[in-house]
Motif scaffolding. Structure first.
Motif, PDB file in Angstrom:
ATOM      1  N   GLY A   1      45.833  -8.286  40.050  1.00 18.67           N
ATOM      2  CA  GLY A   1      44.618  -8.679  39.346  1.00 18.67           C
ATOM      3  C   GLY A   1      44.866  -9.670  38.237  1.00 18.67           C
ATOM      4  N   ASP A   2      43.945  -9.714  37.293  1.00 17.97           N
ATOM      5  CA  ASP A   2      44.010 -10.689  36.207  1.00 17.97           C
ATOM      6  C   ASP A   2      45.176 -10.431  35.259  1.00 17.97           C
ATOM      7  N   GLU A   3      45.464  -9.148  34.989  1.00 21.85           N
ATOM      8  CA  GLU A   3      46.523  -8.776  34.075  1.00 21.85           C
ATOM      9  C   GLU A   3      47.411  -7.716  34.721  1.00 21.85           C
ATOM     10  N   TYR A   4      48.636  -7.625  34.244  1.00 19.50           N
ATOM     11  CA  TYR A   4      49.552  -6.596  34.738  1.00 19.50           C
ATOM     12  C   TYR A   4      49.116  -5.246  34.186  1.00 19.50           C
ATOM     13  N   LEU A   5      48.961  -4.257  35.058  1.00 16.48           N
ATOM     14  CA  LEU A   5      48.474  -2.941  34.661  1.00 16.48           C
ATOM     15  C   LEU A   5      49.622  -1.968  34.437  1.00 16.48           C
ATOM     16  N   ASP A   6      49.551  -1.236  33.343  1.00 21.21           N
ATOM     17  CA  ASP A   6      50.465  -0.134  33.081  1.00 21.21           C
ATOM     18  C   ASP A   6      49.739   1.178  33.355  1.00 21.21           C
ATOM     19  N   GLY A   7      50.473   2.257  33.303  1.00 19.62           N
ATOM     20  CA  GLY A   7      49.842   3.563  33.474  1.00 19.62           C
ATOM     21  C   GLY A   7      49.657   3.945  34.927  1.00 19.62           C
ATOM     22  N   PHE A   8      48.872   5.000  35.129  1.00 18.20           N
ATOM     23  CA  PHE A   8      48.651   5.534  36.466  1.00 18.20           C
ATOM     24  C   PHE A   8      47.613   4.720  37.238  1.00 18.20           C
ATOM     25  N   TRP A   9      47.687   4.878  38.569  1.00 20.67           N
ATOM     26  CA  TRP A   9      46.700   4.234  39.441  1.00 20.67           C
ATOM     27  C   TRP A   9      45.315   4.781  39.113  1.00 20.67           C
ATOM     28  N   HIS A  10      44.350   3.856  38.950  1.00 22.82           N
ATOM     29  CA  HIS A  10      42.989   4.251  38.596  1.00 22.82           C
ATOM     30  C   HIS A  10      42.042   3.211  39.176  1.00 22.82           C
ATOM     31  N   TRP A  11      41.250   3.600  40.187  1.00 25.00           N
ATOM     32  CA  TRP A  11      40.439   2.629  40.903  1.00 25.00           C
ATOM     33  C   TRP A  11      39.490   1.838  40.006  1.00 25.00           C
ATOM     34  N   PRO A  12      38.711   2.456  39.097  1.00 25.42           N
ATOM     35  CA  PRO A  12      37.832   1.649  38.243  1.00 25.42           C
ATOM     36  C   PRO A  12      38.590   0.592  37.430  1.00 25.42           C
ATOM     37  N   THR A  13      39.796   0.941  36.966  1.00 28.98           N
ATOM     38  CA  THR A  13      40.599  -0.031  36.220  1.00 28.98           C
ATOM     39  C   THR A  13      41.062  -1.164  37.119  1.00 28.98           C
ATOM     40  N   LEU A  14      41.512  -0.803  38.303  1.00 20.61           N
ATOM     41  CA  LEU A  14      41.949  -1.815  39.280  1.00 20.61           C
ATOM     42  C   LEU A  14      40.807  -2.745  39.641  1.00 20.61           C
ATOM     43  N   GLU A  15      39.636  -2.188  39.871  1.00 23.06           N
ATOM     44  CA  GLU A  15      38.474  -2.999  40.239  1.00 23.06           C
ATOM     45  C   GLU A  15      38.063  -3.923  39.097  1.00 23.06           C
ATOM     46  N   ALA A  16      38.066  -3.395  37.873  1.00 24.58           N
ATOM     47  CA  ALA A  16      37.692  -4.207  36.715  1.00 24.58           C
ATOM     48  C   ALA A  16      38.693  -5.324  36.459  1.00 24.58           C
ATOM     49  N   ASN A  17      39.927  -5.127  36.918  1.00 28.12           N
ATOM     50  CA  ASN A  17      40.979  -6.121  36.735  1.00 28.12           C
ATOM     51  C   ASN A  17      40.979  -7.172  37.839  1.00 28.12           C
ATOM     52  N   ASN A  18      39.980  -7.124  38.716  1.00 27.08           N
ATOM     53  CA  ASN A  18      39.848  -8.079  39.819  1.00 27.08           C
ATOM     54  C   ASN A  18      41.057  -8.077  40.749  1.00 27.08           C
ATOM     55  N   GLY A  19      41.562  -6.886  41.052  1.00 25.90           N
ATOM     56  CA  GLY A  19      42.628  -6.785  42.029  1.00 25.90           C
ATOM     57  C   GLY A  19      42.171  -7.317  43.379  1.00 25.90           C
ATOM     58  N   GLN A  20      43.067  -8.023  44.075  1.00 23.69           N
ATOM     59  CA  GLN A  20      42.706  -8.640  45.348  1.00 23.69           C
ATOM     60  C   GLN A  20      43.952  -9.138  46.075  1.00 23.69           C
ATOM     61  N   THR A  21      43.769  -9.561  47.313  1.00 24.15           N
ATOM     62  CA  THR A  21      44.866 -10.154  48.068  1.00 24.15           C
ATOM     63  C   THR A  21      45.282 -11.476  47.436  1.00 24.15           C
ATOM     64  N   ARG A  22      46.463 -11.937  47.833  1.00 17.11           N
ATOM     65  CA  ARG A  22      46.962 -13.226  47.357  1.00 17.11           C
ATOM     66  C   ARG A  22      47.414 -14.064  48.548  1.00 17.11           C
ATOM     67  N   PRO A  23      47.442 -15.403  48.410  1.00 14.75           N
ATOM     68  CA  PRO A  23      47.946 -16.251  49.499  1.00 14.75           C
ATOM     69  C   PRO A  23      49.327 -15.788  49.956  1.00 14.75           C
ATOM     70  N   VAL A  24      49.576 -15.882  51.236  1.00 14.57           N
ATOM     71  CA  VAL A  24      50.830 -15.383  51.791  1.00 14.57           C
ATOM     72  C   VAL A  24      52.007 -16.233  51.309  1.00 14.57           C
ATOM     73  N   GLY A  25      53.182 -15.595  51.242  1.00 11.05           N
ATOM     74  CA  GLY A  25      54.413 -16.319  50.964  1.00 11.05           C
ATOM     75  C   GLY A  25      54.656 -16.707  49.531  1.00 11.05           C
ATOM     76  N   GLN A  26      53.949 -16.122  48.563  1.00 13.19           N
ATOM     77  CA  GLN A  26      54.148 -16.494  47.169  1.00 13.19           C
ATOM     78  C   GLN A  26      55.280 -15.730  46.499  1.00 13.19           C
ATOM     79  N   LYS A  27      55.589 -14.552  47.015  1.00 12.89           N
ATOM     80  CA  LYS A  27      56.701 -13.766  46.479  1.00 12.89           C
ATOM     81  C   LYS A  27      57.969 -14.079  47.275  1.00 12.89           C
ATOM     82  N   LEU A  28      59.071 -13.448  46.897  1.00 10.36           N
ATOM     83  CA  LEU A  28      60.336 -13.696  47.578  1.00 10.36           C
ATOM     84  C   LEU A  28      60.350 -13.034  48.955  1.00 10.36           C
TER      85      LEU A  28
END
Length: 300
Positions: A201-228
């Motif tokens: 998402g927009d910012e790196y999240l700390d703490g436990f998994w929490h769907w409302p927080t993930l959703e508010a952070n605009n979590g989403q897929t990313r273009p393929v091949g950007q990581k190692l």
């Protein structure tokens, strides 16, 4: 059979012209510890987006199949997840929630993945791997909710595109014969190789998994091949989207029936545990979600 001969059947309707593209990639991993990422001097041949995975027994010590007598035959697997661009070229429409040509296709069922593989094979002049009977209910489908229940049979001798088996997926994700026994596909540090709930998402999240927080952070897929990539040069086998596989999910990695089909790899919505190469999961075949996608394979 050479790589050029193998891929020479690609149809002009897919590529506009019949051409075999050999790409030799030197992966330069600058500023990262050699003990925590894929080998810096790795040279890989990529042909039409597929990598040859040389078979053998499991050498990764974190694999479910390490120390067993399971031996994997050579096969080809997509270097990248199937993108939305590729899906639209074959199927004509885009089901994805996070629409972008270079992002992985998502919000597809296992049945959608089967139809895509067959249609891509036909367009390329290859023999489809799957026979699909939409008029019969599959007696091996133990789901009480799946109202599709097509009977899908596998022709192991066909030369078309298909889903990897669960064993093939784990073998490729672990790095095959080049494995360095990483927890994730290509590293012991998930942030190096994968998109998951903390970094999607927009910012790196700390703490436990929490769907409302993930959703508010605009979590989403990313273009393929950007990581190692991993040791074999394959991208996004940990995170981004979970990948539909051929097998039924069961106690055995080769179950003959089940409630759902095997899925692997975690995803942008998942936690780190789900992105580990040994983590097993499943979903009923009719299910669609915005972190369910696919990667193709072919017989050698």
């Amino acid at each position: 059979m050479s790589l050029a001969e193998f891929f020479s059947k690609e149809d002009i309707r897919l590529n506009r012209k019949k051409i075999i593209l050999f790409v030799t990639i030197a992966i330069s991993l600058i500023g990262l510890s050699a003990c925590d990422v894929a080998d810096a001097d790795l040279t890989i041949e990529v042909v039409n987006g597929f990598i040859l995975v040389e078979g053998g027994s499991f050498v990764s010590t974190v694999s479910n199949l390490y120390g067993t007598d399971v031996v994997v035959a050579d096969f080809y697997i997509g270097q990248h997840l199937v993108t939305q661009r590729e899906w639209v070229e074959v199927m004509g429409s885009n089901p994805s929630k996070f629409q972008d040509d270079d992002r992985p296709v998502e919000t597809i069922s296992w049945y959608d993945a089967i139809l895509f593989a067959n249609e891509k094979s036909r367009l390329a002049g290859l023999e489809p791997v799957y026979s699909v009977d939409q008029d019969q209910d599959d007696p091996n489908n133990l789901s009480l909710d799946d109202d599709v229940r097509w009977v899908v049979t596998f022709n192991e001798h066909a030369d078309g595109y298909r889903l990897p088996t669960e064993i093939e997926w784990e073998y490729a994700a672990s790095g095959g014969q080049r494995s360095r026994s990483y927890e994730f596909s290509g590293s012991n540090e998930l942030n190096n190789v994968g998109w998951y709930f903390r970094n999607s998402g927009d910012e790196y999240l700390d703490g436990f998994w929490h769907w409302p927080t993930l959703e508010a952070n605009n979590g989403q897929t990313r273009p393929v091949g950007q990581k190692l990539p991993n040791e074999l040069g394959i991208y996004d086998m940990s995170g981004n989207v979970r990948e539909w596989l051929w097998n039924w999910h069961g106690e055995s990695l080769q179950a003959d029936s089940g409630v759902g089909r095997a899925i692997r790899g975690g995803g942008w919505v998942g936690d780190g545990e789900a992105s580990r190469i040994h983590f097993r999961d499943s979903m009923e075949a009719h299910y669609q979600f915005e972190d369910l996608g696919l990667r193709l394979a072919r017989n050698r």
